[in-house]
Structure formats: C-alpha cells, structure tokens
Design an enzyme around this catalytic site. Structure first.
Site, PDB file in Angstrom:
ATOM      1  N   ASN A   1       0.808  -1.235   0.000  1.00  0.00           N
ATOM      2  CA  ASN A   1       0.000   0.000   0.000  1.00  0.00           C
ATOM      3  C   ASN A   1       0.840   1.284   0.000  1.00  0.00           C
ATOM      4  OD1 ASN A   1       1.000   0.142   2.557  1.00  0.00           O
ATOM      5  ND2 ASN A   1      -0.976   0.251   3.612  1.00  0.00           N
TER       6      ASN A   1
ATOM      7  N   ASP B   1       3.032   2.615   1.889  1.00  0.00           N
ATOM      8  CA  ASP B   1       3.324   3.439   3.076  1.00  0.00           C
ATOM      9  C   ASP B   1       4.751   3.204   3.593  1.00  0.00           C
ATOM     10  OD1 ASP B   1       3.159   0.954   4.228  1.00  0.00           O
ATOM     11  OD2 ASP B   1       1.638   1.490   5.724  1.00  0.00           O
TER      12      ASP B   1
ATOM     13  N   ASP C   1       3.743  -5.435   4.369  1.00  0.00           N
ATOM     14  CA  ASP C   1       2.424  -5.785   4.898  1.00  0.00           C
ATOM     15  C   ASP C   1       1.970  -7.141   4.371  1.00  0.00           C
ATOM     16  OD1 ASP C   1       1.855  -5.030   2.273  1.00  0.00           O
ATOM     17  OD2 ASP C   1       1.291  -3.002   2.879  1.00  0.00           O
TER      18      ASP C   1
ATOM     19  N   ASP D   1       4.510 -16.665  14.833  1.00  0.00           N
ATOM     20  CA  ASP D   1       5.451 -16.407  15.911  1.00  0.00           C
ATOM     21  C   ASP D   1       4.621 -16.172  17.171  1.00  0.00           C
ATOM     22  OD1 ASP D   1       7.849 -15.624  17.209  1.00  0.00           O
ATOM     23  OD2 ASP D   1       8.580 -14.873  15.295  1.00  0.00           O
TER      24      ASP D   1
ATOM     25  N   ASP E   1       8.502 -17.888  20.880  1.00  0.00           N
ATOM     26  CA  ASP E   1       9.529 -16.923  21.240  1.00  0.00           C
ATOM     27  C   ASP E   1      10.060 -17.203  22.653  1.00  0.00           C
ATOM     28  OD1 ASP E   1      10.732 -14.273  20.476  1.00  0.00           O
ATOM     29  OD2 ASP E   1       9.755 -13.634  22.331  1.00  0.00           O
TER      30      ASP E   1
ATOM     31  N   GLU F   1      12.177 -21.153  20.515  1.00  0.00           N
ATOM     32  CA  GLU F   1      13.413 -20.377  20.548  1.00  0.00           C
ATOM     33  C   GLU F   1      13.986 -20.485  21.950  1.00  0.00           C
ATOM     34  OE1 GLU F   1      15.218 -15.949  19.830  1.00  0.00           O
ATOM     35  OE2 GLU F   1      13.458 -16.279  21.064  1.00  0.00           O
TER      36      GLU F   1
ATOM     37  N   HIS G   1      16.094 -12.844  11.985  1.00  0.00           N
ATOM     38  CA  HIS G   1      15.891 -11.393  12.068  1.00  0.00           C
ATOM     39  C   HIS G   1      16.674 -10.740  13.207  1.00  0.00           C
ATOM     40  CE1 HIS G   1      13.363 -13.277  14.979  1.00  0.00           C
ATOM     41  NE2 HIS G   1      13.121 -12.107  15.550  1.00  0.00           N
ATOM     42  N   ASP G   2      17.357 -11.540  14.026  1.00  0.00           N
ATOM     43  CA  ASP G   2      18.141 -10.986  15.136  1.00  0.00           C
ATOM     44  C   ASP G   2      19.646 -11.057  14.882  1.00  0.00           C
ATOM     45  OD1 ASP G   2      15.831 -10.604  16.699  1.00  0.00           O
ATOM     46  OD2 ASP G   2      15.959 -12.622  17.550  1.00  0.00           O
TER      47      ASP G   2
HETATM   48  C1  NOJ Z   1      13.428 -13.152  20.413  1.00  0.00           C
HETATM   49  C2  NOJ Z   1      13.052 -12.450  19.153  1.00  0.00           C
HETATM   50  O1  NOJ Z   1      13.611 -13.145  18.072  1.00  0.00           O
HETATM   51  C3  NOJ Z   1      13.573 -11.041  19.285  1.00  0.00           C
HETATM   52  O2  NOJ Z   1      13.464 -10.345  18.076  1.00  0.00           O
HETATM   53  C4  NOJ Z   1      12.828 -10.355  20.417  1.00  0.00           C
HETATM   54  O3  NOJ Z   1      13.406  -9.101  20.658  1.00  0.00           O
HETATM   55  C5  NOJ Z   1      12.921 -11.160  21.706  1.00  0.00           C
HETATM   56  N1  NOJ Z   1      12.705 -12.554  21.503  1.00  0.00           N
HETATM   57  C6  NOJ Z   1      11.894 -10.694  22.710  1.00  0.00           C
HETATM   58  O4  NOJ Z   1      10.605 -11.088  22.333  1.00  0.00           O
END
Ligand code: NOJ
Length: 558
Positions: free
Chosen positions: A25, A27, A31, A100, A200, A254, A324-325
C-alpha cells in the site's frame, strides 16, 4: 509427535520479517497483502512452510514482539481478512503457515497489563509484581536489552519484571489463569487454521519464585536464574498436553543458552524442535554486547557436530545460520565482497545437507549482505539503540564512533533492511519512503536479476530445495564426521539404510584452495555429483579434490 517420517522433518521453512518483505500500500512498511503478492515467488522457490514474524497489534517497540492484542492484526500490516487471504494463498500452493507466538511477555499496553496495574480482579497477578522501595529493584537481574530487568510502576506502586524492554512486562506463568489465557489464545490461532508456531524465548517462561540475585560477575546478571527456570518443562508439557497434542501442528521453540540435555527434555515435553544458538556464539566475545571474536572452523564444526550427534535418536534439529536478530550469514560466515555468491551458496549447502529442518531467512536466498549504517539515527532496532545509549551513559564508551564498526556488524537491523526485489527505486520493496534504509547494493543483488541468471544464488537455493525433497538420505540419514580437524574444509557423510545410501558433503569454508582427500576407510567405487557451486567440475574421482574458494560439493557414493 512422531519419531518416524514426518512432514515437518521433510520441510524447508522460510522465515518472513513482514515489515521488510514487501509493501503493497505504498506506506513504506511491508504488509500482509505485500506477502500475498509474492506467494508465487515462494512457491517457485519450493519452500513448504512460512514462519511469519509477529503481525499482531502492538506498539512496536520491539518489532511486534510486544503484543498488545494477540487476536488482532496491526494496522501497518493490514487486517485479519488480509491474514486469512494470505493463509489461503499459501495453502492453495501447499505451503503451511506458522505464527510467531510470544508468550513470555506482552506489551505494557495489553489489556491484561492495564488491568494488572490496577489490581483488577483475576489480572492482579498476571505479571511479576514486587512491592518495595522505589529506589531499590527487587534483585540485580539485567534485561536482554541492557540495564535493569525491573521498572517501577508509579500507578501500582510496585516493581514489575521485564527481561526485554520496559514496555514488555513478563507474564507470570506460575498463575494458572495466565496459562489458561495463553492456551486459549494459542488454540484460537490453530482453529484459524494456522499450522504451527515458533515459540519466542520459550525457555524463559519460568522464574524462581524467590527471585534470587544473579551471579554479579555474569555477562547478563540473573541469566542462570531465569534461563531454563525451575518449572519450564512442566509448563511446556502442559501447553503440549492441553493444546498442541490435539492437532497436527509443528512447533519450534526459541531457546537461548540451551544445552543438548535441555533440548532433549523439551523434545520429550512435546516441542518438535528448538533453536540452539551454540554455533552462533563462536564469534561473540565476552567483553560486552559488541565484542567480536574471530571464529574458527573447528568451533563451528564442533558445535554443529555436537548437536547433530546429540539429537540423533528421536529428537530433531532446526538448522539455521541467520534470522531477524542476527547479522547476515554471508557477511558473518562467508565473504560478502569478492566471493559473495560462492560463499552464499556454500553456506546454503551447509543448511540443506545437515540432519534437521532447514530454516531460510528472507533474502539469504539471494545472498543479501549486511548494509552499512553510518549514523545512530539510521538504526531502527530498539535493542541496538538502548545498548548504545547505555554504554554512552555509563561511560563504557566515550563516543559512538568508538563502537560504530562493532554496532554496525552486530545490529539486528542488518537482517531487517528491505527485501531486494529488483533494481527499481527502493529495490522494488515500496513506492513510498522505506521505514528503514535499503541496502545500497540492491542494483547488483536483487531477485529479478537472480531469476534471470541460471548460476545465481537464488537458483542454487531452488536446486537445493528440489534435492532435499527428492533425497531421503538428506533428511533422515545419519551424520558421519570426516576430517575431524581440518582448518578449512568441513566434510561429512550422510548415510541411510545401513550405509547402502551415502552422500558426501565437502565444504571449503574460506577463500584458500585446500585439497580434499577422501579418508581411506570411505569406499568410493562410483560417485555422482549432485550439486556444487562451481558448475564446471568434471570427472568422477573424489579421492582427491583441489577445492576452489568457498567451493561446496555434494556427491552420491555408490
Ligand atoms: C526473540 C526475538 O527473536 C527477538 O526479536 C525479540 O526481541 C525477543 N525474543 C523478545 O521477544
């Protein structure tokens, strides 16, 4: 749970960070409709499962891992109808969708916390509240984002625990009502036809009720108390027995700082897989969050092999090098300049040839690299910003310049720059202003370009997916280590049916040109090359192979 052939063991999982995947969209923010526009791309890649990072309603202080409403979609990402469309679009292509699931904490804007703060009814003890002196936190625990894990709430006049941002209060799993509320919500998502969950920080959900101080010399004070806490297995088992067991869903937990013994226990509790991070600790120094240590192949091989062997009987590995971390895998374990494509393909070969379910993080399939962030205001990740601010405030570092390179390497934003679709403006991610900068190399590194090149990283991933789907020994075969201590070459066999099926994997992890020599006890009457990242290798002899930089080879031995 099933220890025999199982769909999720044979699956390839693709992780999507929705904010950065594709924006429909205009922005500037990725999304759900944007993802729907790309489902044919995913289908073409051949993946079986999409893991969607959080899209729930949230104040977004931690990329949506701060949930305000588990049953609503954030406006930035669209609506519940968009989620349903995406689910159907994926299902129509035989791709499953896993969510997630953040159950260790909520946002402080979640209704439960707002009520808990007022001590309203049953919500009173939904979180970890401790009365006491507003100048003295209940113990010395530190949050994962730096600084104390406690904040004082003026309204309730009490301290509350947050292992992450102060806007992410930890839920009190000791309270059966909390578990009931969470289980109900997890069931609600399964009933909406989602196919599983990535839980998570699931090994943080139990804390010792007397909240003892942590070791004062620890890199994160308190971690030995709240990681794999006293009742964690009981809670996970309850989640499994009361909810998950009723459905054919896949679960991956995780779990930071998890040992093989703990992982085996989580498996017995009912989690299909866990993410272990031991192989991603090999380049972390012990002098603070930005410290970097040179890693060696020995360390990577040891960590990998330990888990391969440790989970051989019954339990199952998740195989990943990025998410993503984490920094981009090619910038971390490969060479993101001269040998970008070769090393990206070599690392992909590692992911697809080990025993376990491979997880591909968006963009790795085109060899995306860490961008360069020059100024603090270019970062969007709260964890990065908070840790830098803390280091400056406490005087640990005098100026940002002193840690700029290290922050640039470690920041979680490295993996969060927009997916590079084409060489159009903003890499084809959005026609608006992107919420985070686009990596400058998008004119060279993008999907469109890779689609048109037979030898691209993308087409190599595609071949690996096909190979994995058609080669049971790659999924179920035993892992047999070769060359136990070669400094540059990582080599192993995968064997099935009493060794009647055997694959040989040879990975040159660096830019040198070492010679691989097949150990005497491995017979090779005939071999067939199944895949390799230099197309031109001729001849069948594998007794001795002069490898080229970052070369990866997979052979079938007969
Ligand atoms: C793990 C996630 O991968 C991370 O991105 C998040 O900051 C922490 N858990 C807290 O939820």
């Amino acid at each position: 749970m099933n220890d025999g052939r199982t769909w999720w063991k044979e699956a390839v999982v693709y992780q999507i960070y929705p904010r950065s995947f594709h924006n429909a969209n205009d922005d500037g923010i990725g999304d759900l409709r944007g993802i729907s526009e790309k489902v044919d791309y995913l289908d073409d890649l051949g993946v079986d499962v999409v893991w969607l990072c959080p899209v729930y309603d949230s104040p977004l202080v931690d990329g949506g891992y701060d949930v305000r409403d588990y049953r609503a979609i954030h406006d930035d990402y669209g609506t519940m109808a968009d989620w349903e469309t995406l689910r159907d679009d994926l299902h129509a292509r035989d791709i499953r969708l896993i969510m997630d699931m953040v159950t260790n904490h909520t946002s402080d804007e979640h209704e439960w916390f707002r009520k808990s703060r007022r001590k309203a009814g049953k919500y009173r003890d939904y979180y970890w509240w401790v009365d006491g002196d507003p100048d003295r936190p209940p113990n010395n625990w530190e949050s994962f984002f730096g600084g104390p894990a406690w904040s004082y709430d003026e309204r309730r006049e009490a301290w509350y625990l947050h292992l992450f941002d102060e806007k992410q209060p930890d839920l009190n799993w000791r309270n059966p009502d909390v578990r009931e509320s969470l289980f109900e919500m997890v069931r609600w998502w399964i009933e909406k036809d989602c196919d599983g969950f990535r839980f998570d920080v699931i090994n943080l959900i139990s804390k010792p009720p007397d909240l003892p101080d942590g070791d004062p010399d620890s890199t994160q004070r308190g971690k030995e108390q709240f990681i794999n806490g006293p009742r964690v297995h009981e809670y996970v088992r309850e989640l499994h027995d009361r909810v998950l067991d009723d459905y054919d869903v896949v679960t991956v937990g995780e779990t930071s700082d998890v040992t093989i013994d703990e992982a085996l226990r989580f498996h017995e509790d009912g989690l299909d897989m866990v993410f272990s991070f031991q192989h991603l600790h090999i380049d972390k120094g012990d002098r603070g969050p930005w410290d970097f240590d040179e890693w060696t192949l020995d360390e990577l091989r040891d960590a990998t092999a330990r888990w391969q062997r440790g989970l051989e009987d019954g339990a199952w590995n998740s195989i990943f090098l990025g998410n993503h971390d984490q920094p981009r895998l090619v910038s971390r374990f490969g060479d993101d300049e001269e040998y970008r494509a070769e090393s990206a393909k070599m690392l992909a070969t590692y992911l697809f040839t080990l025993r376990g379910t491979p997880f591909v993080y968006q963009g790795d399939e085109i060899g995306m690299t860490n961008p360069t962030f020059r100024r603090l205001d270019e970062y969007r990740d709260e964890a990065t910003i908070q840790k830098v601010m803390l280091a400056l405030q406490t005087g640990d570092v005098s100026t940002f310049d002193k840690i700029r390179d290290a922050v640039d390497f470690w920041s979680r934003d490295n993996a969060r720059t927009p997916m590079q679709w084409s060489d159009d403006e903003n890499a084809g991610f959005t026609d608006g202003e992107p919420w985070i900068k686009v990596n400058e190399n998008f004119p060279e590194v993008n999907v469109e370009r890779e689609q048109g090149d037979e030898d691209s990283v993308l087409n190599y991933y595609r071949r690996l997916v096909v190979l994995r789907h058609s080669t049971p020994v790659l999924v179920y075969g035993r892992y047999v280590q070769l060359l136990e201590d070669h400094p540059e070459i990582y080599a192993y066999l995968r064997t099935l049916n009493d060794e009647s099926e055997r694959l040989l994997v040879v990975l040159n992890f660096f830019d040198g040109e070492p010679t691989f020599r097949l150990p005497d006890d491995v017979t090779d009457d005939r071999s067939e090359k199944l895949v390799g990242n230099y197309g031109d290798r001729a001849g069948d002899s594998i007794a001795e192979i002069d490898l080229r930089p970052y070369e990866a080879l997979v052979y079938r031995l007969e």
